[in-house]
Design a protein around this motif. Structure first.
Motif, PDB file in Angstrom:
ATOM      1  N   PRO A 162     -63.081  79.918 -43.965  1.00  0.00           N
ATOM      2  CA  PRO A 162     -63.483  78.601 -44.443  1.00  0.00           C
ATOM      3  C   PRO A 162     -62.751  77.500 -43.674  1.00  0.00           C
ATOM      4  N   PRO A 163     -63.489  76.650 -42.970  1.00  0.00           N
ATOM      5  CA  PRO A 163     -62.812  75.608 -42.198  1.00  0.00           C
ATOM      6  C   PRO A 163     -62.495  74.383 -43.042  1.00  0.00           C
ATOM      7  N   GLY A 164     -61.530  73.641 -42.573  1.00  0.00           N
ATOM      8  CA  GLY A 164     -61.260  72.322 -43.127  1.00  0.00           C
ATOM      9  C   GLY A 164     -62.110  71.332 -42.345  1.00  0.00           C
ATOM     10  N   LEU A 165     -61.587  70.159 -42.102  1.00  0.00           N
ATOM     11  CA  LEU A 165     -62.293  69.146 -41.339  1.00  0.00           C
ATOM     12  C   LEU A 165     -62.375  69.580 -39.876  1.00  0.00           C
ATOM     13  N   VAL A 166     -63.589  69.625 -39.346  1.00  0.00           N
ATOM     14  CA  VAL A 166     -63.812  70.024 -37.960  1.00  0.00           C
ATOM     15  C   VAL A 166     -64.469  68.867 -37.221  1.00  0.00           C
ATOM     16  N   ARG A 167     -63.949  68.572 -36.049  1.00  0.00           N
ATOM     17  CA  ARG A 167     -64.519  67.503 -35.223  1.00  0.00           C
ATOM     18  C   ARG A 167     -65.802  68.016 -34.578  1.00  0.00           C
ATOM     19  N   THR A 168     -66.913  67.454 -35.001  1.00  0.00           N
ATOM     20  CA  THR A 168     -68.233  67.847 -34.495  1.00  0.00           C
ATOM     21  C   THR A 168     -69.046  66.572 -34.263  1.00  0.00           C
ATOM     22  N   PRO A 169     -70.241  66.697 -33.674  1.00  0.00           N
ATOM     23  CA  PRO A 169     -71.083  65.507 -33.542  1.00  0.00           C
ATOM     24  C   PRO A 169     -71.343  64.836 -34.898  1.00  0.00           C
ATOM     25  N   MET A 170     -71.414  65.615 -35.970  1.00  0.00           N
ATOM     26  CA  MET A 170     -71.663  65.049 -37.285  1.00  0.00           C
ATOM     27  C   MET A 170     -70.471  64.227 -37.805  1.00  0.00           C
ATOM     28  N   THR A 171     -69.244  64.637 -37.473  1.00  0.00           N
ATOM     29  CA  THR A 171     -68.057  63.931 -37.964  1.00  0.00           C
ATOM     30  C   THR A 171     -67.482  62.957 -36.932  1.00  0.00           C
ATOM     31  N   GLU A 172     -68.042  62.924 -35.741  1.00  0.00           N
ATOM     32  CA  GLU A 172     -67.498  62.095 -34.659  1.00  0.00           C
ATOM     33  C   GLU A 172     -67.419  60.614 -35.040  1.00  0.00           C
ATOM     34  N   ARG A 173     -68.395  60.132 -35.803  1.00  0.00           N
ATOM     35  CA  ARG A 173     -68.378  58.710 -36.187  1.00  0.00           C
ATOM     36  C   ARG A 173     -67.140  58.365 -37.009  1.00  0.00           C
ATOM     37  N   TRP A 174     -66.621  59.328 -37.769  1.00  0.00           N
ATOM     38  CA  TRP A 174     -65.399  59.086 -38.537  1.00  0.00           C
ATOM     39  C   TRP A 174     -64.211  58.847 -37.614  1.00  0.00           C
ATOM     40  N   PHE A 175     -64.194  59.558 -36.499  1.00  0.00           N
ATOM     41  CA  PHE A 175     -63.066  59.450 -35.568  1.00  0.00           C
ATOM     42  C   PHE A 175     -63.196  58.244 -34.650  1.00  0.00           C
ATOM     43  N   ASN A 176     -64.413  57.725 -34.495  1.00  0.00           N
ATOM     44  CA  ASN A 176     -64.623  56.546 -33.657  1.00  0.00           C
ATOM     45  C   ASN A 176     -64.263  55.255 -34.370  1.00  0.00           C
ATOM     46  N   ASP A 177     -64.204  55.271 -35.688  1.00  0.00           N
ATOM     47  CA  ASP A 177     -63.820  54.106 -36.487  1.00  0.00           C
ATOM     48  C   ASP A 177     -62.327  54.240 -36.800  1.00  0.00           C
ATOM     49  N   PRO A 178     -61.474  53.355 -36.241  1.00  0.00           N
ATOM     50  CA  PRO A 178     -60.018  53.497 -36.424  1.00  0.00           C
ATOM     51  C   PRO A 178     -59.567  53.583 -37.885  1.00  0.00           C
ATOM     52  N   ALA A 179     -60.128  52.756 -38.761  1.00  0.00           N
ATOM     53  CA  ALA A 179     -59.719  52.784 -40.171  1.00  0.00           C
ATOM     54  C   ALA A 179     -60.141  54.091 -40.837  1.00  0.00           C
ATOM     55  N   MET A 180     -61.351  54.542 -40.530  1.00  0.00           N
ATOM     56  CA  MET A 180     -61.838  55.799 -41.104  1.00  0.00           C
ATOM     57  C   MET A 180     -61.020  56.972 -40.573  1.00  0.00           C
ATOM     58  N   ARG A 181     -60.675  56.931 -39.290  1.00  0.00           N
ATOM     59  CA  ARG A 181     -59.873  58.006 -38.688  1.00  0.00           C
ATOM     60  C   ARG A 181     -58.536  58.157 -39.419  1.00  0.00           C
ATOM     61  N   VAL A 182     -57.887  57.023 -39.688  1.00  0.00           N
ATOM     62  CA  VAL A 182     -56.602  57.062 -40.406  1.00  0.00           C
ATOM     63  C   VAL A 182     -56.799  57.658 -41.788  1.00  0.00           C
ATOM     64  N   ALA A 183     -57.844  57.229 -42.487  1.00  0.00           N
ATOM     65  CA  ALA A 183     -58.101  57.723 -43.843  1.00  0.00           C
ATOM     66  C   ALA A 183     -58.412  59.213 -43.850  1.00  0.00           C
ATOM     67  N   VAL A 184     -59.211  59.663 -42.900  1.00  0.00           N
ATOM     68  CA  VAL A 184     -59.613  61.072 -42.841  1.00  0.00           C
ATOM     69  C   VAL A 184     -58.421  61.967 -42.490  1.00  0.00           C
ATOM     70  N   LEU A 185     -57.613  61.526 -41.548  1.00  0.00           N
ATOM     71  CA  LEU A 185     -56.486  62.359 -41.114  1.00  0.00           C
ATOM     72  C   LEU A 185     -55.263  62.233 -42.018  1.00  0.00           C
ATOM     73  N   ALA A 186     -55.242  61.242 -42.903  1.00  0.00           N
ATOM     74  CA  ALA A 186     -54.094  61.069 -43.810  1.00  0.00           C
ATOM     75  C   ALA A 186     -53.899  62.285 -44.703  1.00  0.00           C
ATOM     76  N   ASP A 187     -54.969  63.004 -44.994  1.00  0.00           N
ATOM     77  CA  ASP A 187     -54.894  64.177 -45.863  1.00  0.00           C
ATOM     78  C   ASP A 187     -54.611  65.468 -45.089  1.00  0.00           C
ATOM     79  N   SER A 188     -54.447  65.350 -43.780  1.00  0.00           N
ATOM     80  CA  SER A 188     -54.237  66.538 -42.953  1.00  0.00           C
ATOM     81  C   SER A 188     -52.747  66.808 -42.751  1.00  0.00           C
ATOM     82  N   PRO A 189     -52.237  67.933 -43.247  1.00  0.00           N
ATOM     83  CA  PRO A 189     -50.816  68.244 -43.075  1.00  0.00           C
ATOM     84  C   PRO A 189     -50.381  68.318 -41.613  1.00  0.00           C
ATOM     85  N   ILE A 190     -51.288  68.697 -40.712  1.00  0.00           N
ATOM     86  CA  ILE A 190     -50.911  68.787 -39.297  1.00  0.00           C
ATOM     87  C   ILE A 190     -51.327  67.548 -38.505  1.00  0.00           C
TER      88      ILE A 190
END
Length: 92
Positions: free
Chosen positions: A9-37
């Motif tokens: 079972p994967p956690g958050l995976v960077r794919t074309p579907m999730t890429e927009r989250w990483f392109n938005d700086p505020a969203m990127r911070v919010a999404v990765l804030a929950d990532s222990p690594i």
């Protein structure tokens, strides 16, 4: 021939579907804030595990679950609860 059941079972995976989250700086911070690594998995992270499990090197492994979630499963065993302005650790 034996049937082997394994899950990855994967956690958050960077794919074309999730890429927009990483392109938005505020969203990127919010999404990765929950990532222990501090990062999302790449498709290659998942593929590496699947390749290993499909290889002869994993010939004795059966019926296992391998979370590829950047330590989220391990990290979620501890929850922090804010009580009266103070945090205390609650173990699951």
């Amino acid at each position: 021939m034996a049937f082997v059941s394994m899950q990855s079972p994967p956690g958050l995976v960077r794919t074309p579907m999730t890429e927009r989250w990483f392109n938005d700086p505020a969203m990127r911070v919010a999404v990765l804030a929950d990532s222990p690594i501090g990062r999302a998995a790449e498709p290659e992270d998942i593929a590496s595990l699947v390749l290993f499990l499909a290889s002869d090197h994993a010939g004795i492994i059966t019926g296992a679950v391998y979370p590829v979630d950047g330590a989220r499963t391990a990290h979620s065993r501890c929850e922090f609860i804010r009580v009266a302005g103070k945090s205390r650790e609650m173990r699951a």
